[in-house]
Structure formats: C-alpha cells, structure tokens
Write a protein that holds these residues in place. Structure first.
Motif, PDB file in Angstrom:
ATOM      1  N   MET A 155      -3.869   3.412  -2.170  1.00  0.00           N
ATOM      2  CA  MET A 155      -3.771   2.582  -3.476  1.00  0.00           C
ATOM      3  C   MET A 155      -3.012   1.384  -2.986  1.00  0.00           C
ATOM      4  O   MET A 155      -1.979   1.404  -2.009  1.00  0.00           O
ATOM      5  CB  MET A 155      -2.976   3.249  -4.303  1.00  0.00           C
ATOM      6  CG  MET A 155      -2.699   2.362  -5.707  1.00  0.00           C
ATOM      7  SD  MET A 155      -4.198   1.941  -6.606  1.00  0.00           S
ATOM      8  CE  MET A 155      -4.612   3.519  -7.233  1.00  0.00           C
ATOM      9  N   ARG A 197       0.614   5.891  -1.237  1.00  0.00           N
ATOM     10  CA  ARG A 197      -0.083   6.604  -1.929  1.00  0.00           C
ATOM     11  C   ARG A 197       0.357   7.040  -3.234  1.00  0.00           C
ATOM     12  O   ARG A 197      -0.552   7.443  -4.295  1.00  0.00           O
ATOM     13  CB  ARG A 197      -0.032   8.240  -1.149  1.00  0.00           C
ATOM     14  CG  ARG A 197      -0.557   8.210   0.288  1.00  0.00           C
ATOM     15  CD  ARG A 197      -0.409   9.598   1.021  1.00  0.00           C
ATOM     16  NE  ARG A 197      -1.133  10.441   0.747  1.00  0.00           N
ATOM     17  CZ  ARG A 197      -1.312  11.818   1.285  1.00  0.00           C
ATOM     18  NH1 ARG A 197      -0.368  12.061   2.048  1.00  0.00           N
ATOM     19  NH2 ARG A 197      -2.254  12.693   0.816  1.00  0.00           N
ATOM     20  N   THR A 226      -8.060   7.974   0.865  1.00  0.00           N
ATOM     21  CA  THR A 226      -8.083   6.621   0.217  1.00  0.00           C
ATOM     22  C   THR A 226      -6.608   6.197   0.116  1.00  0.00           C
ATOM     23  O   THR A 226      -5.650   6.916   0.702  1.00  0.00           O
ATOM     24  CB  THR A 226      -8.414   6.783  -1.228  1.00  0.00           C
ATOM     25  OG1 THR A 226      -7.642   7.760  -1.743  1.00  0.00           O
ATOM     26  CG2 THR A 226      -9.731   7.340  -1.278  1.00  0.00           C
ATOM     27  N   TRP A 231      -0.735  -1.619  -4.569  1.00  0.00           N
ATOM     28  CA  TRP A 231       0.060  -1.612  -5.742  1.00  0.00           C
ATOM     29  C   TRP A 231       0.385  -3.350  -5.967  1.00  0.00           C
ATOM     30  O   TRP A 231       0.752  -4.026  -5.032  1.00  0.00           O
ATOM     31  CB  TRP A 231       1.244  -0.772  -5.548  1.00  0.00           C
ATOM     32  CG  TRP A 231       1.181   0.600  -5.573  1.00  0.00           C
ATOM     33  CD1 TRP A 231       0.935   1.524  -4.541  1.00  0.00           C
ATOM     34  CD2 TRP A 231       0.978   1.557  -6.692  1.00  0.00           C
ATOM     35  NE1 TRP A 231       0.622   2.515  -4.747  1.00  0.00           N
ATOM     36  CE2 TRP A 231       0.618   2.747  -6.069  1.00  0.00           C
ATOM     37  CE3 TRP A 231       0.997   1.366  -8.054  1.00  0.00           C
ATOM     38  CZ2 TRP A 231       0.766   3.911  -6.893  1.00  0.00           C
ATOM     39  CZ3 TRP A 231       0.746   2.584  -8.968  1.00  0.00           C
ATOM     40  CH2 TRP A 231       0.938   3.801  -8.203  1.00  0.00           C
ATOM     41  N   ARG A 272       0.822  -1.392   0.094  1.00  0.00           N
ATOM     42  CA  ARG A 272       0.166   0.048  -0.020  1.00  0.00           C
ATOM     43  C   ARG A 272       0.989   1.102  -0.061  1.00  0.00           C
ATOM     44  O   ARG A 272       2.002   1.110   0.509  1.00  0.00           O
ATOM     45  CB  ARG A 272      -0.854  -0.004   1.299  1.00  0.00           C
ATOM     46  CG  ARG A 272      -2.015  -1.173   1.077  1.00  0.00           C
ATOM     47  CD  ARG A 272      -2.889  -0.918   2.130  1.00  0.00           C
ATOM     48  NE  ARG A 272      -3.838  -2.140   2.160  1.00  0.00           N
ATOM     49  CZ  ARG A 272      -4.790  -2.637   1.405  1.00  0.00           C
ATOM     50  NH1 ARG A 272      -5.042  -1.541   0.641  1.00  0.00           N
ATOM     51  NH2 ARG A 272      -5.595  -3.361   1.592  1.00  0.00           N
ATOM     52  N   SER A 298      -7.671   1.023  -5.203  1.00  0.00           N
ATOM     53  CA  SER A 298      -7.955   2.073  -4.556  1.00  0.00           C
ATOM     54  C   SER A 298      -8.991   1.705  -3.357  1.00  0.00           C
ATOM     55  O   SER A 298     -10.225   1.555  -3.730  1.00  0.00           O
ATOM     56  CB  SER A 298      -8.077   3.326  -5.400  1.00  0.00           C
ATOM     57  OG  SER A 298      -8.168   4.469  -4.439  1.00  0.00           O
ATOM     58  N   GLU A 299      -8.764   1.719  -2.326  1.00  0.00           N
ATOM     59  CA  GLU A 299      -9.573   1.433  -1.195  1.00  0.00           C
ATOM     60  C   GLU A 299      -9.802   2.766  -0.319  1.00  0.00           C
ATOM     61  O   GLU A 299      -8.931   3.510  -0.111  1.00  0.00           O
ATOM     62  CB  GLU A 299      -9.243   0.523  -0.277  1.00  0.00           C
ATOM     63  CG  GLU A 299      -9.200  -0.899  -1.051  1.00  0.00           C
ATOM     64  CD  GLU A 299      -9.027  -1.981   0.277  1.00  0.00           C
ATOM     65  OE1 GLU A 299     -10.218  -2.271   0.833  1.00  0.00           O
ATOM     66  OE2 GLU A 299      -7.915  -2.362   0.346  1.00  0.00           O
ATOM     67  N   PRO A 340      -1.217  -0.044 -10.520  1.00  0.00           N
ATOM     68  CA  PRO A 340      -2.228   0.295  -9.405  1.00  0.00           C
ATOM     69  C   PRO A 340      -3.080  -0.923  -9.562  1.00  0.00           C
ATOM     70  O   PRO A 340      -3.573  -1.295 -10.465  1.00  0.00           O
ATOM     71  CB  PRO A 340      -2.670   1.515  -9.954  1.00  0.00           C
ATOM     72  CG  PRO A 340      -2.237   1.637 -11.302  1.00  0.00           C
ATOM     73  CD  PRO A 340      -0.954   0.994 -11.510  1.00  0.00           C
TER      74      PRO A 340
END
Length: 346
Positions: A319, A199, A317, A321, A197, A215-216, A212
């Motif tokens: 991301m 940004r 949020t 990866w 995880r 996105s959570e 990516p």
C-alpha cells in the motif's frame, strides 16, 4: 507596511526609506514645511491617520487637472471631491493644488506629493493583492515528501505538474524521505504531505492522519535471458536461492515489507547487493547481479536489458499511504483537490 484600521481602508506607511525632508519645495511655495513627505512615499507617523481614498482622489485630480472630470472618473459628484481634497490639504497643512476659476495646477509641493502618493497606493494595492492571494492558497510553500518510487505513480506525477501550472507562485519543495521520517516532519510542520509505502497503517501522532492512496502489485525484474523471464508469471517460491538486489536504507519500509513477504513464502533472501538509489538498482539487475523486486509503477521505466514479470501471490502487494497533518495549509488543500479530482489524467 500597512496598518488596517476599523472598517475603512487606512494606511500608516512605516518609513523604510531614507528620510529626505523636502523643505526646499515648501520654501519655494512659501508654505508650511513638507516634513510629512518622505522620499518616495508618504510619512504618516506625524499625522493623524489618512485614508487611502484621499490619496486616490488627489491622484485622479492631479491626472485630470479638472475637478469635474476627476469626479466623473471616480463616480462621485464634484462638491464631495473638492471637500476631500481640501480635507487632505488641511491634514497635511500644505497646499497641493492652485485653483482658479479657469484652471487647476499642481503646486511644487503637490508635484512631489503626487509621486509619493502614487508609490503609497501601489504598495497598498500590492499588500491587498498579497493578502487575498494568500487567503486563496496561491502564495506560500508546499513541501511533499515521498518514497523513491512515488513520483512514478501517474496520479502523483500529474498532480504535481498540474499544481505547478495552476499555482506558480507557490514554492514547491519535493524531498525523498524514508520510513517514519515522514510522520516526524509532518508533525513538526516541515512537510505538508508524505507518500510512504507499508503493509499496514503506520502508528501515527495525534496531529497526523494517513489515508490509503494506492495498492500496487509487485513485479520481478530480470534480464531477458533469465529463467524467470521465460515464465508468464512468478511465484514467491520461485525466488528460492535467487540472488536479489535490494533498494534499502536504514528506515526503508518497502524493503522490510519485501523481506517479510519472502520469508512468509518460505524464501530466505539471498542478498547479492544493497543499493541506495533507483538507478543503481535497475543497473545491477540489468547486469545480472541479481533480480529486483519492485512496485508496478516502476514498470514505466522500460529497458531492453530488463524483463518484468508479475508476482502472482495474493500477498505480493504493498500500500502507498498518503500522510498529512490534520489541519492542512491552504496550499496543501489545493494540492489534495488536484490529487482527488475526477478529471485528472489517468
């Protein structure tokens, strides 16, 4: 061990068993020494290269004890079969079959050679099968590294389950790994795939790529009687002076992202407790030690002692990866195909 030579399938069997020269059988048959037969398999070290088809032809004749029937089973005519068996005997300098106008029988040497020939063919067939399965990515190892919450993402959980069902002979290695350790281990080929995880896209070695994946949204977890539980939604500003339980280790990208989010929203984190496993994180939040901020996929872990509320800020949020080597192994490609499959379970 097989040595494949040229276009024809040929075998040199490396002698790995105890050598047992079957001179007694040769003496019984009054024939040349069978020092070219090793207990259990064929020793071709002292011979010119023998083709596997010679062994297959001999085994079929030994099964049928009839050249015409054996030729029919092999799909060839009888004269070439007789010639190949004779060539095999000439190569070995040993008579394997007694032939008369009325019958075909194995000599004592032939009976011993038959067992060794069957073992050699089994090893050859197994070697061919292993090579073909490895070429399809059905054998080997797949190592996946993930953050603590990644296995709760349905797409990842289903892909792992489906991969185990479809490729049971692949050794599946799953490791919880934090931060940039993913990148280092993928670069060193200790991992095939990593889920981490952050940004923004991490700084990557030349041999590693990141895509990516998901996105959570972020949620707050607190006891049902907590003041935030009475709100339909939560803003970052609502966490001012609120004790927080953090999941962290020295390289946790999620925790650094969370602290940045709080400070950018004007909240100086008030850390009540830092834990290093998800179970403790949920337990302390349920006990009221502090609220917990978590990703949406962890909301699948339901407890009557916790209530989840969405953090409504647009910036709330993170991301997930997918990180992998630029030149993935076949097992890795097969896993990625399952992960990307449109038919996977939602």
């Amino acid at each position: 061990m097989l040595d494949w030579c040229g276009g024809a399938t040929r075998a040199r069997v490396m002698v790995s068993y105890r050598r047992q020269i079957l001179c007694d059988a040769a003496n019984c048959a009054s024939q040349t020494s069978l020092s070219n037969i090793v207990y259990g398999m064929i020793d071709m070290v002292a011979l010119s290269i023998m083709e596997l088809r010679h062994l297959r032809y001999f085994v079929q004749v030994a099964d049928d004890l009839h050249f015409a029937r054996a030729a029919a089973h092999l799909g060839i005519s009888q004269p070439p079969l007789s010639q190949q068996i004779r060539a095999l005997e000439d190569e070995l300098q040993v008579r394997l079959l007694e032939r008369t106008s009325r019958r075909v029988a194995l000599t004592p040497a032939g009976r011993l050679f038959l067992d060794a020939a069957r073992a050699t063919l089994r090893e050859a067939d197994n070697a061919i099968s292993v090579a073909r399965r490895a070429a399809r990515g059905e054998l080997g190892e797949l190592a996946i590294g993930f953050s603590a919450s990644a296995p709760f993402v349905p797409e990842i959980a289903h892909a792992i389950s489906n991969f185990r069902d479809r490729y049971p002979q692949i050794s599946l290695v799953l490791r919880e790994i934090a931060g940039s350790d993913h990148l280092e281990q993928i670069e060193d080929h200790l991992l095939d795939i990593g889920f981490r995880r952050g940004r923004a896209i991490p700084d990557l070695p030349d041999t590693v790529i990141a895509e990516p994946f998901l996105s959570e949204r972020l949620y707050v977890a607190c006891p049902p009687g907590h003041r935030l539980a009475r709100q339909a939604g939560v803003r970052v500003a609502d966490l001012v002076d609120e004790p927080i339980v953090l999941y962290a280790n020295e390289r946790s990208t999620f925790t650094s992202h969370l602290l940045d989010l709080l400070r950018e929203g004007g909240v100086e984190p008030r850390i009540a407790q830092i834990v290093t496993d998800v179970t403790s994180l949920f337990g302390l939040a349920a006990a009221g030690i502090g609220v917990m901020v978590m990703v949406e996929s962890l909301c699948t872990l339901q407890s009557p002692m916790l209530t989840y509320r969405l953090i409504e800020d647009d910036a709330a949020t993170i991301m997930l990866w997918l990180v992998r080597h630029r030149d993935p192994t076949l097992p890795c490609r097969n896993f990625l195909a399952l992960l990307d499959s449109p038919g996977r379970n939602p």
